[in-house]
Design an enzyme around this catalytic site. Structure first.
Site, PDB file in Angstrom:
ATOM      1  N   LYS A 182      -6.735   9.768  -7.582  1.00  0.00           N
ATOM      2  CA  LYS A 182      -7.413  10.617  -6.609  1.00  0.00           C
ATOM      3  C   LYS A 182      -8.271  11.645  -7.338  1.00  0.00           C
ATOM      4  O   LYS A 182      -8.011  11.989  -8.494  1.00  0.00           O
ATOM      5  CB  LYS A 182      -6.382  11.352  -5.736  1.00  0.00           C
ATOM      6  CG  LYS A 182      -5.654  10.446  -4.761  1.00  0.00           C
ATOM      7  CD  LYS A 182      -6.618   9.866  -3.748  1.00  0.00           C
ATOM      8  CE  LYS A 182      -5.931   8.973  -2.732  1.00  0.00           C
ATOM      9  NZ  LYS A 182      -6.894   8.106  -2.037  1.00  0.00           N
ATOM     10  N   HIS A 238      -0.343  11.346  -2.307  1.00  0.00           N
ATOM     11  CA  HIS A 238      -1.671  11.031  -1.782  1.00  0.00           C
ATOM     12  C   HIS A 238      -2.533  12.252  -1.494  1.00  0.00           C
ATOM     13  O   HIS A 238      -3.734  12.252  -1.768  1.00  0.00           O
ATOM     14  CB  HIS A 238      -1.525  10.191  -0.508  1.00  0.00           C
ATOM     15  CG  HIS A 238      -2.824   9.758   0.089  1.00  0.00           C
ATOM     16  ND1 HIS A 238      -3.577  10.561   0.920  1.00  0.00           N
ATOM     17  CD2 HIS A 238      -3.537   8.612  -0.040  1.00  0.00           C
ATOM     18  CE1 HIS A 238      -4.669   9.920   1.283  1.00  0.00           C
ATOM     19  NE2 HIS A 238      -4.679   8.741   0.710  1.00  0.00           N
ATOM     20  N   GLU A 257      -4.224   4.055  -8.148  1.00  0.00           N
ATOM     21  CA  GLU A 257      -5.439   4.696  -7.631  1.00  0.00           C
ATOM     22  C   GLU A 257      -5.426   6.156  -8.051  1.00  0.00           C
ATOM     23  O   GLU A 257      -4.483   6.888  -7.736  1.00  0.00           O
ATOM     24  CB  GLU A 257      -5.518   4.597  -6.101  1.00  0.00           C
ATOM     25  CG  GLU A 257      -6.844   5.180  -5.636  1.00  0.00           C
ATOM     26  CD  GLU A 257      -6.906   5.583  -4.169  1.00  0.00           C
ATOM     27  OE1 GLU A 257      -6.130   5.069  -3.348  1.00  0.00           O
ATOM     28  OE2 GLU A 257      -7.752   6.441  -3.868  1.00  0.00           O
ATOM     29  N   GLU A 306       0.285  -0.575  -4.760  1.00  0.00           N
ATOM     30  CA  GLU A 306      -0.785   0.407  -4.950  1.00  0.00           C
ATOM     31  C   GLU A 306      -0.174   1.773  -4.707  1.00  0.00           C
ATOM     32  O   GLU A 306       0.532   1.963  -3.709  1.00  0.00           O
ATOM     33  CB  GLU A 306      -1.917   0.158  -3.944  1.00  0.00           C
ATOM     34  CG  GLU A 306      -3.128   1.063  -4.121  1.00  0.00           C
ATOM     35  CD  GLU A 306      -3.123   2.309  -3.237  1.00  0.00           C
ATOM     36  OE1 GLU A 306      -4.094   3.054  -3.288  1.00  0.00           O
ATOM     37  OE2 GLU A 306      -2.126   2.561  -2.506  1.00  0.00           O
ATOM     38  N   HIS A 352       0.829  -1.202   0.000  1.00  0.00           N
ATOM     39  CA  HIS A 352       0.000   0.000   0.000  1.00  0.00           C
ATOM     40  C   HIS A 352       0.869   1.259   0.000  1.00  0.00           C
ATOM     41  O   HIS A 352       1.638   1.483   0.929  1.00  0.00           O
ATOM     42  CB  HIS A 352      -0.893  -0.027   1.247  1.00  0.00           C
ATOM     43  CG  HIS A 352      -1.848   1.123   1.338  1.00  0.00           C
ATOM     44  ND1 HIS A 352      -1.884   1.975   2.409  1.00  0.00           N
ATOM     45  CD2 HIS A 352      -2.803   1.556   0.470  1.00  0.00           C
ATOM     46  CE1 HIS A 352      -2.826   2.875   2.222  1.00  0.00           C
ATOM     47  NE2 HIS A 352      -3.404   2.645   1.052  1.00  0.00           N
ATOM     48  N   ARG A 353       0.729   2.085  -1.035  1.00  0.00           N
ATOM     49  CA  ARG A 353       1.573   3.274  -1.266  1.00  0.00           C
ATOM     50  C   ARG A 353       3.051   2.851  -1.275  1.00  0.00           C
ATOM     51  O   ARG A 353       3.914   3.581  -0.804  1.00  0.00           O
ATOM     52  CB  ARG A 353       1.330   4.344  -0.201  1.00  0.00           C
ATOM     53  CG  ARG A 353      -0.134   4.694   0.022  1.00  0.00           C
ATOM     54  CD  ARG A 353      -0.328   5.791   1.051  1.00  0.00           C
ATOM     55  NE  ARG A 353      -1.722   5.855   1.502  1.00  0.00           N
ATOM     56  CZ  ARG A 353      -2.183   6.630   2.475  1.00  0.00           C
ATOM     57  NH1 ARG A 353      -1.356   7.451   3.088  1.00  0.00           N
ATOM     58  NH2 ARG A 353      -3.451   6.611   2.829  1.00  0.00           N
TER      59      ARG A 353
END
Ligand code: G3P
Ligand code: MG
Length: 239
Positions: free
Chosen positions: A113, A51, A111, A36, A9-10
């Site tokens: 944003k 993010h 992902e 991700e 994650h990230r």
């Protein structure tokens, strides 16, 4: 589909500063095959891997992305907030990150944003261009977003690309939403998922990925429910 039960994650956000080159390299070193990361938009239309909509939490600067151009942030330190070991980490453009991931041979869940200061099209168009320019293995790319409009635009332009719909909890109209974009997967919050929800998604023939899981017992519970993969900040927990 994501051919891995663990997705960093990230990058591995508990082990290295999130969404950085160092985090991607560490993911590879740990033997995790998929990451991700978060795509975001700056004031000049640059897509960056970052993010938040402001620099405040993650860097040594403050300011809103919407008021900045990429050259303003190219030298901003994105690592020291985590540890001085990472003081040389910088915000990468989507293109630069795609090149890094291709070289590291990592699968990618990108992902996208959506913050209020830009439209879905504002970020979708440069994102598609960057992917077409820098990415080759479309079996190893899933694009996800909480923003259904973003996914619809990508589906219209690139109907063959793999799309995943992100939600916190599964909404009542989930089936029509995934049908509208021919989604391959649904991505849900691990604290809100229930067994009937997991069963419904799997019975619809979709892959089910859950964020963000940093506890072994939670992972066991989720895999028992039929979840296909978990986003984790620390893959070493699951060794
Ligand atoms: O893609 C899963 C997860 O990353 C969504 O939430 O806030 O960590 O980007 P967030
Ligand atoms: Mg994310």
């Amino acid at each position: 589909m994501i051919a891995s039960r663990l997705i960093a994650h990230r990058g591995c956000a508990k082990l290295a500063p999130e969404n950085t080159l160092a985090a991607m390299k560490l993911t590879k070193t740990l033997g995790v095959d998929w990451v991700e990361i978060d795509a975001n938009l700056m004031g000049d239309g640059s897509v960056v891997i970052f993010h938040d909509d402001t620099l405040d939490r993650l860097t040594n600067r403050s300011g809103d992305l919407k008021n900045l151009v990429y050259s303003d942030v190219a030298e901003v330190n994105i690592g020291s907030h985590f540890s001085e070991t990472f003081k040389d980490e910088r915000i990468l453009t989507l293109e630069a990150m795609l090149d890094v991931l291709a070289k590291l041979d990592l699968g990618l869940n990108l992902e996208i944003k959506r913050y209020e200061h830009f439209s879905a099209a504002d970020i979708v168009n440069p994102t598609i261009s960057a992917i077409e320019q820098c990415w080759k293995d479309y079996d190893r790319l899933i694009i996800s977003s909480f923003d259904h409009e973003i996914l619809k635009l990508i589906y219209q332009a690139k109907p063959d690309w793999q799309l995943g719909q992100l939600w916190e909890a599964l909404p009542d109209d989930w089936q029509s939403a995934v049908d509208a974009i021919n989604a391959v997967s649904v991505h849900l919050d691990n604290t809100l998922i229930t067994l009937p929800v997991a069963r419904a998604v799997k019975q619809a023939g979709l892959d089910l990925y859950v964020y963000t899981v940093n506890d072994l017992n939670d992972a066991d519970r989720l895999f028992d429910m039929g979840v296909d993969g978990i986003f984790t900040d620390d893959p070493t927990i699951f060794r």
